[in-house]
Design a protein around this motif. Sequence first.
Motif, PDB file in Angstrom:
ATOM      1  N   TRP A   1       0.887  -1.129   0.002  1.00 34.69           N
ATOM      2  CA  TRP A   1       0.053  -0.071  -0.033  1.00 34.69           C
ATOM      3  C   TRP A   1       0.822   1.212  -0.029  1.00 34.69           C
ATOM      4  CZ3 TRP A   1      -5.559  -0.181   0.568  1.00 34.69           C
ATOM      5  CH2 TRP A   1      -5.848  -1.427   0.533  1.00 34.69           C
ATOM      6  N   PHE A   2       0.516   2.389  -0.963  1.00 38.68           N
ATOM      7  CA  PHE A   2       1.227   3.736  -0.871  1.00 38.68           C
ATOM      8  C   PHE A   2       0.151   4.802  -0.531  1.00 38.68           C
ATOM      9  CE2 PHE A   2       3.117   0.601  -3.933  1.00 38.68           C
ATOM     10  CZ  PHE A   2       4.371   0.769  -3.677  1.00 38.68           C
ATOM     11  N   ALA A   3       0.602   5.422   0.558  1.00 39.95           N
ATOM     12  CA  ALA A   3      -0.168   6.560   0.862  1.00 39.95           C
ATOM     13  C   ALA A   3       0.500   7.774   0.080  1.00 39.95           C
ATOM     14  CB  ALA A   3      -0.165   6.847   2.401  1.00 39.95           C
ATOM     15  N   THR A   4      -0.177   8.583  -0.235  1.00 41.79           N
ATOM     16  CA  THR A   4       0.133   9.751  -1.283  1.00 41.79           C
ATOM     17  C   THR A   4      -0.834  11.000  -0.880  1.00 41.79           C
ATOM     18  OG1 THR A   4      -0.943   9.619  -3.265  1.00 41.79           O
ATOM     19  CG2 THR A   4       0.839   8.133  -3.127  1.00 41.79           C
ATOM     20  N   ASP A   5      -0.288  11.973  -1.395  1.00 47.61           N
ATOM     21  CA  ASP A   5      -1.081  13.393  -1.316  1.00 47.61           C
ATOM     22  C   ASP A   5      -2.101  13.470  -2.250  1.00 47.61           C
ATOM     23  OD1 ASP A   5       0.709  13.888  -3.328  1.00 47.61           O
ATOM     24  OD2 ASP A   5       1.279  15.653  -2.163  1.00 47.61           O
ATOM     25  N   GLN A   6      -2.018  12.351  -3.141  1.00 46.12           N
ATOM     26  CA  GLN A   6      -3.318  12.370  -4.357  1.00 46.12           C
ATOM     27  C   GLN A   6      -3.982  11.130  -4.367  1.00 46.12           C
ATOM     28  OE1 GLN A   6      -0.899  13.255  -8.010  1.00 46.12           O
ATOM     29  NE2 GLN A   6      -0.097  14.949  -7.264  1.00 46.12           N
ATOM     30  N   GLY A   7      -4.040  10.427  -3.225  1.00 50.28           N
ATOM     31  CA  GLY A   7      -4.866   9.250  -3.291  1.00 50.28           C
ATOM     32  C   GLY A   7      -4.038   7.998  -2.433  1.00 50.28           C
ATOM     33  N   LEU A   8      -4.714   6.850  -2.633  1.00 50.04           N
ATOM     34  CA  LEU A   8      -4.253   5.634  -1.791  1.00 50.04           C
ATOM     35  C   LEU A   8      -3.989   4.553  -3.090  1.00 50.04           C
ATOM     36  CD1 LEU A   8      -3.323   4.305   0.578  1.00 50.04           C
ATOM     37  CD2 LEU A   8      -5.774   3.556   1.009  1.00 50.04           C
ATOM     38  N   ASN A   9      -2.765   3.854  -3.222  1.00 46.30           N
ATOM     39  CA  ASN A   9      -2.583   3.007  -4.111  1.00 46.30           C
ATOM     40  C   ASN A   9      -2.257   1.672  -3.552  1.00 46.30           C
ATOM     41  OD1 ASN A   9      -2.887   4.528  -6.677  1.00 46.30           O
ATOM     42  ND2 ASN A   9      -1.255   5.706  -5.626  1.00 46.30           N
ATOM     43  N   ILE A  10      -2.606   0.611  -4.164  1.00 46.02           N
ATOM     44  CA  ILE A  10      -2.061  -0.843  -3.719  1.00 46.02           C
ATOM     45  C   ILE A  10      -1.834  -1.660  -5.135  1.00 46.02           C
ATOM     46  CG2 ILE A  10      -4.632  -1.397  -4.012  1.00 46.02           C
ATOM     47  CD1 ILE A  10      -4.163  -3.589  -1.820  1.00 46.02           C
ATOM     48  N   TRP A  11      -0.509  -2.613  -4.479  1.00 47.55           N
ATOM     49  CA  TRP A  11       0.108  -3.103  -5.591  1.00 47.55           C
ATOM     50  C   TRP A  11       0.083  -4.635  -5.077  1.00 47.55           C
ATOM     51  CZ3 TRP A  11       2.062  -3.619 -10.455  1.00 47.55           C
ATOM     52  CH2 TRP A  11       2.930  -4.749 -10.694  1.00 47.55           C
ATOM     53  N   ASP A  12      -0.710  -5.366  -5.986  1.00 46.92           N
ATOM     54  CA  ASP A  12      -0.815  -6.769  -5.711  1.00 46.92           C
ATOM     55  C   ASP A  12       0.189  -7.764  -6.329  1.00 46.92           C
ATOM     56  OD1 ASP A  12      -1.621  -7.062  -8.218  1.00 46.92           O
ATOM     57  OD2 ASP A  12      -3.820  -7.250  -7.840  1.00 46.92           O
ATOM     58  N   GLY A  13       1.031  -7.129  -6.930  1.00 46.56           N
ATOM     59  CA  GLY A  13       2.220  -7.901  -7.755  1.00 46.56           C
ATOM     60  C   GLY A  13       1.831  -7.965  -9.104  1.00 46.56           C
ATOM     61  N   LEU A  14       0.550  -7.879  -9.504  1.00 48.83           N
ATOM     62  CA  LEU A  14       0.321  -7.823 -10.830  1.00 48.83           C
ATOM     63  C   LEU A  14      -0.184  -6.258 -11.351  1.00 48.83           C
ATOM     64  CD1 LEU A  14      -1.184 -11.173 -11.396  1.00 48.83           C
ATOM     65  CD2 LEU A  14       1.093 -10.570 -12.029  1.00 48.83           C
ATOM     66  N   THR A  15      -1.019  -5.689 -10.568  1.00 55.34           N
ATOM     67  CA  THR A  15      -1.611  -4.563 -10.702  1.00 55.34           C
ATOM     68  C   THR A  15      -1.861  -3.554  -9.797  1.00 55.34           C
ATOM     69  OG1 THR A  15      -3.459  -6.110 -12.164  1.00 55.34           O
ATOM     70  CG2 THR A  15      -4.435  -3.819 -11.344  1.00 55.34           C
ATOM     71  N   MET A  16      -1.726  -2.536 -10.182  1.00 51.53           N
ATOM     72  CA  MET A  16      -1.813  -1.145  -9.385  1.00 51.53           C
ATOM     73  C   MET A  16      -3.361  -0.798  -9.375  1.00 51.53           C
ATOM     74  SD  MET A  16       0.131   0.748  -7.236  1.00 51.53           S
ATOM     75  CE  MET A  16       1.568   0.960  -7.655  1.00 51.53           C
TER      76      MET A  16
END
Length: 193
Positions: free
Chosen positions: A13-28
Amino acid sequence: ILDTAIDQRGYIWFATDQGLNIWDGLTMRGFDSEDIGLPTNRFQALLAQEGSLWVGTDRGLLRYNRFTWEVVLPGVSVQAIAEESNGDLLLGTDHGLIHYQDGQSFMWIINTGKESYLSPNITRVVIDHQGNTWAGSAGDGLFFFNGNTWQHFTTANGLPANTIQAMAVDHLGGVWISAVTGAGGGALVRYIP
């Protein structure tokens, strides 16, 4: 990227100032305010805990569990999250340090004996291997709690700067402290117990 965490599935999981992203190994994939039900896209702090993900935003504390978002502490800017040994949370906020337990939140007053700090802007919180709490601030230096008493560190007693940007505890128990010294500059300090 303001913070990262790895959940129990191994997703990053990546917290940013433009949203929250999650990388499952294949897809962001990404989450924004419409997905979570809170009017913000500034995600500041993450903590993976027992199948849940705690997310600190500039508008409150969120919990993500079993594909469901829950706003558990609205209206406070949560900049840091740390887990105590009993599973309770310590939250670094722009109005001080908050202890969060079972849906209840309590503001900690930092009292060093010489001075009380009612609402320092807490930017980072870590708990070391002995259970001591380290709380870095924006402008007030570093606070240390050993379970009984608070100590305060500033440039007056050896800290290179009074604004703490990041902290981490290494495998040997050392506490790494990143301080902002001014216009693009910084310093790295390691406390060895």
